[in-house]
Design an enzyme around this catalytic site. Structure first.
Site, PDB file in Angstrom:
ATOM      1  N   GLU A  90       0.824  -1.196   0.000  1.00  0.00           N
ATOM      2  CA  GLU A  90       0.000   0.000   0.000  1.00  0.00           C
ATOM      3  C   GLU A  90       0.870   1.263   0.000  1.00  0.00           C
ATOM      4  OE1 GLU A  90      -4.095  -1.213   2.009  1.00  0.00           O
ATOM      5  OE2 GLU A  90      -2.458  -1.249   3.426  1.00  0.00           O
ATOM      6  N   CYS A 115       3.486   8.374   1.538  1.00  0.00           N
ATOM      7  CA  CYS A 115       3.945   7.376   2.498  1.00  0.00           C
ATOM      8  C   CYS A 115       4.121   6.065   1.743  1.00  0.00           C
ATOM      9  CB  CYS A 115       2.897   7.251   3.611  1.00  0.00           C
ATOM     10  SG  CYS A 115       3.324   6.027   4.843  1.00  0.00           S
ATOM     11  N   CYS A 122       5.792  -7.194   7.397  1.00  0.00           N
ATOM     12  CA  CYS A 122       6.910  -6.758   8.231  1.00  0.00           C
ATOM     13  C   CYS A 122       7.243  -7.866   9.223  1.00  0.00           C
ATOM     14  CB  CYS A 122       6.539  -5.479   8.985  1.00  0.00           C
ATOM     15  SG  CYS A 122       7.903  -4.848   9.999  1.00  0.00           S
ATOM     16  N   CYS A 126       5.302  -5.763  15.752  1.00  0.00           N
ATOM     17  CA  CYS A 126       4.730  -4.860  16.757  1.00  0.00           C
ATOM     18  C   CYS A 126       3.233  -5.164  16.862  1.00  0.00           C
ATOM     19  CB  CYS A 126       4.960  -3.401  16.361  1.00  0.00           C
ATOM     20  SG  CYS A 126       6.692  -3.033  16.055  1.00  0.00           S
ATOM     21  N   CYS A 129       0.292  -2.927  15.302  1.00  0.00           N
ATOM     22  CA  CYS A 129       0.429  -2.519  13.901  1.00  0.00           C
ATOM     23  C   CYS A 129      -0.129  -3.597  12.970  1.00  0.00           C
ATOM     24  CB  CYS A 129       1.908  -2.268  13.610  1.00  0.00           C
ATOM     25  SG  CYS A 129       2.266  -2.017  11.868  1.00  0.00           S
ATOM     26  N   CYS A 346      -1.255   5.555  10.148  1.00  0.00           N
ATOM     27  CA  CYS A 346      -0.043   4.863  10.586  1.00  0.00           C
ATOM     28  C   CYS A 346      -0.405   3.514  11.186  1.00  0.00           C
ATOM     29  CB  CYS A 346       0.660   5.653  11.687  1.00  0.00           C
ATOM     30  SG  CYS A 346       1.378   7.166  11.134  1.00  0.00           S
TER      31      CYS A 346
HETATM   32  N1  SAH Z   1       8.541   0.062  10.394  1.00  0.00           N
HETATM   33  C1  SAH Z   1       8.771   1.447  10.550  1.00  0.00           C
HETATM   34  C2  SAH Z   1       7.972   2.298   9.601  1.00  0.00           C
HETATM   35  C3  SAH Z   1       6.553   1.887   9.306  1.00  0.00           C
HETATM   36  S1  SAH Z   1       5.405   2.027  10.627  1.00  0.00           S
HETATM   37  C4  SAH Z   1       8.520   1.873  11.980  1.00  0.00           C
HETATM   38  O1  SAH Z   1       7.968   1.096  12.730  1.00  0.00           O
HETATM   39  O2  SAH Z   1       8.935   2.965  12.320  1.00  0.00           O
HETATM   40  C5  SAH Z   1       5.061   3.770  10.619  1.00  0.00           C
HETATM   41  C6  SAH Z   1       4.720   4.349  11.978  1.00  0.00           C
HETATM   42  O3  SAH Z   1       3.417   3.951  12.403  1.00  0.00           O
HETATM   43  C7  SAH Z   1       5.640   3.914  13.088  1.00  0.00           C
HETATM   44  O4  SAH Z   1       5.998   5.006  13.885  1.00  0.00           O
HETATM   45  C8  SAH Z   1       4.795   2.957  13.869  1.00  0.00           C
HETATM   46  O5  SAH Z   1       5.236   2.801  15.181  1.00  0.00           O
HETATM   47  C9  SAH Z   1       3.460   3.627  13.762  1.00  0.00           C
HETATM   48  N2  SAH Z   1       2.320   2.774  14.080  1.00  0.00           N
HETATM   49  C10 SAH Z   1       2.202   1.449  13.916  1.00  0.00           C
HETATM   50  N3  SAH Z   1       0.982   1.026  14.301  1.00  0.00           N
HETATM   51  C11 SAH Z   1       0.309   2.123  14.709  1.00  0.00           C
HETATM   52  C12 SAH Z   1      -1.011   2.351  15.177  1.00  0.00           C
HETATM   53  N4  SAH Z   1      -1.880   1.347  15.304  1.00  0.00           N
HETATM   54  N5  SAH Z   1      -1.375   3.610  15.498  1.00  0.00           N
HETATM   55  C13 SAH Z   1      -0.506   4.639  15.344  1.00  0.00           C
HETATM   56  N6  SAH Z   1       0.749   4.496  14.884  1.00  0.00           N
HETATM   57  C14 SAH Z   1       1.146   3.254  14.562  1.00  0.00           C
HETATM   58 FE1  SF4 Z   2       6.854  -3.238  11.279  1.00  0.00          FE
HETATM   59 FE2  SF4 Z   2       4.586  -2.063  11.976  1.00  0.00          FE
HETATM   60 FE3  SF4 Z   2       6.497  -2.451  13.780  1.00  0.00          FE
HETATM   61 FE4  SF4 Z   2       6.848  -0.636  11.826  1.00  0.00          FE
HETATM   62  S1  SF4 Z   2       5.308  -0.565  13.460  1.00  0.00           S
HETATM   63  S2  SF4 Z   2       8.314  -2.177  12.553  1.00  0.00           S
HETATM   64  S3  SF4 Z   2       5.764  -1.667  10.144  1.00  0.00           S
HETATM   65  S4  SF4 Z   2       5.381  -4.062  12.728  1.00  0.00           S
END
Ligand code: SAH
Ligand code: SF4
Length: 356
Positions: A90, A115, A122, A126, A129, A346
């Site tokens: 995406e 973006c 990934c 996390c 996410c 995000c």
């Molecule tokens: N993998 C990288 C970049 C992609 S994620 C990273 O983790 O930084 C982009 C951003 O979205 C990151 O700061 C991540 O922590 C945040 N993010 C992930 N899940 C989220 C959520 N449910 N609500 C708000 N931010 C979120």
């Molecule tokens: Fe991966 Fe989502 Fe964690 Fe970023 S926030 S490192 S995209 S699992």
């Protein structure tokens, strides 16, 4: 092979092998990155046999548009691209505002922030996410990363507009796909090509300490954001498994190294989760950890995803978090949630419908 996977020296070499003069490679490069030609047929400045040869040897179409959605406020658009191996990624266009400096109280600047994804899925897992929840599928090639930008560059050009900022914050962990992500940035940065300034990129990482140091050593002008979300290792480990490998202090010392080397400010990202990481005590502990570090905190109320039950912090608590941090000397902005209705916020990108 995808033509966007080549840099100019490699393209020049290939053309030389074909017995073509060196200026032809430059013409193709300019066609791809300045004129934004999307097909070999568009290169009307090249002899037909060469165009046919290009078409025979290279792919110009890295993906199909599988779906396109616009948010109800009209500011966010999300595209689901289908790669040749059926993987889905995406890309999100935000028609104003930049996650790096956008907050609820600022006057909206006209920006077209893109973006982009660096991986399908990934591996970092996390829990909050949607991309992490779907697991790792594969790395994107540099050309697949580049092509997301070119796609929107063409769309915006048709409206007499241009991409103003690119954030590597879509699906995937860019520092887990370090080479391809950096090559993509370099290719888009090339002065003879797309010429997109390094300072207009932001790379966001979950905090892979060795790569942060490597990035610092390369002294890139690209903005760096770190997804921190917690100050306590045990609590962070519950949300972000990578904490097992790199403790918060490892990440922060890599950040200090980065600031020393580059004199550039680091952004820390903080998804505010109600009752989890949004208390004034947490804010004070965070300020203590960040003491003396040239940085800024970007807090964003958590976006909903199917696989995680945590709730977003409300506006009042978010404001208190920000004020507590600032009183302790750490600048903080609260980012607006964007594109939530189309799962383009995000952490909501899942290449399918696993977000709420
Ligand atoms: N993998 C990288 C970049 C992609 S994620 C990273 O983790 O930084 C982009 C951003 O979205 C990151 O700061 C991540 O922590 C945040 N993010 C992930 N899940 C989220 C959520 N449910 N609500 C708000 N931010 C979120
Ligand atoms: Fe991966 Fe989502 Fe964690 Fe970023 S926030 S490192 S995209 S699992």
């Amino acid at each position: 092979m995808l033509i966007y996977d080549l840099d100019l020296p490699t393209l020049t070499l290939r053309l030389k092998e074909w017995g073509e003069p060196a200026y032809r490679a430059r013409q193709i490069w300019q066609g791809l990155y300045q004129h934004l030609y999307a097909t070999p047929e568009a290169f009307t400045n090249l002899p037909k046999p060469l165009r046919e040869k290009l078409a025979g040897h290279f792919s110009f179409a890295p993906f199909l548009v599988n779906a396109q959605q616009n948010s109800s406020d009209g500011h966010t658009q999300k595209i689901l691209f289908q790669l040749p191996d059926q993987r889905l990624i995406e890309t999100v266009l935000m028609r104003y505002g930049d996650p790096a400096d956008d907050h609820e109280n600022s006057a909206a600047k006209v920006r077209n922030t893109l973006c982009i994804s660096t991986q399908a899925g990934c591996a970092m897992g996390c829990v909050f996410c949607a991309t992490g929840q779907m697991g790792f599928k594969r790395h994107l090639t540099s050309g697949e990363i580049v092509a997301q930008v070119l796609y929107y560059a063409r769309v915006l050009k048709a409206e007499n507009e241009a991409v103003t900022n690119v954030v590597l914050m879509g699906m995937g962990e860019p520092f887990h796909n370090y080479e391809n992500s950096m090559e993509a940035i370099d290719r888009l940065n090339d002065a003879e090509g797309y010429n997109f300034g390094a300072r207009r990129f932001t790379i966001s990482t979950v905090g892979l300490a060795p790569q942060i140091k490597r990035f610092a050593d390369e002294r890139r002008q690209v903005n760096l954001a770190i997804s921190l979300h917690e100050v306590d290792d045990n609590k962070r480990l519950e949300m972000m498994p990578i904490t097992k490998k790199y403790k918060i202090d490892d990440v922060l010392s890599a950040c200090r190294y980065y600031v020393e080397k580059t004199h550039r400010r680091v952004t820390f990202e903080w998804a505010l989760i109600n009752g989890v990481n949004d208390t004034p005590e947490t804010a004070r502990a965070l300020a203590q950890k960040l003491k003396g570090l040239l940085c800024h905190v970007n807090a964003i109320p958590l976006n909903p995803t199917l696989g995680y039950s945590g709730q977003a912090t409300d506006r009042q608590r978010a404001q208190l978090f920000k004020e507590t941090l600032e009183q302790a000397g750490v600048p903080c902005t609260i980012r607006m949630r964007r594109g939530i209705d189309i799962q383009a916020g995000c952490g909501q990108l899942a290449g399918a419908s696993s977000a709420v």
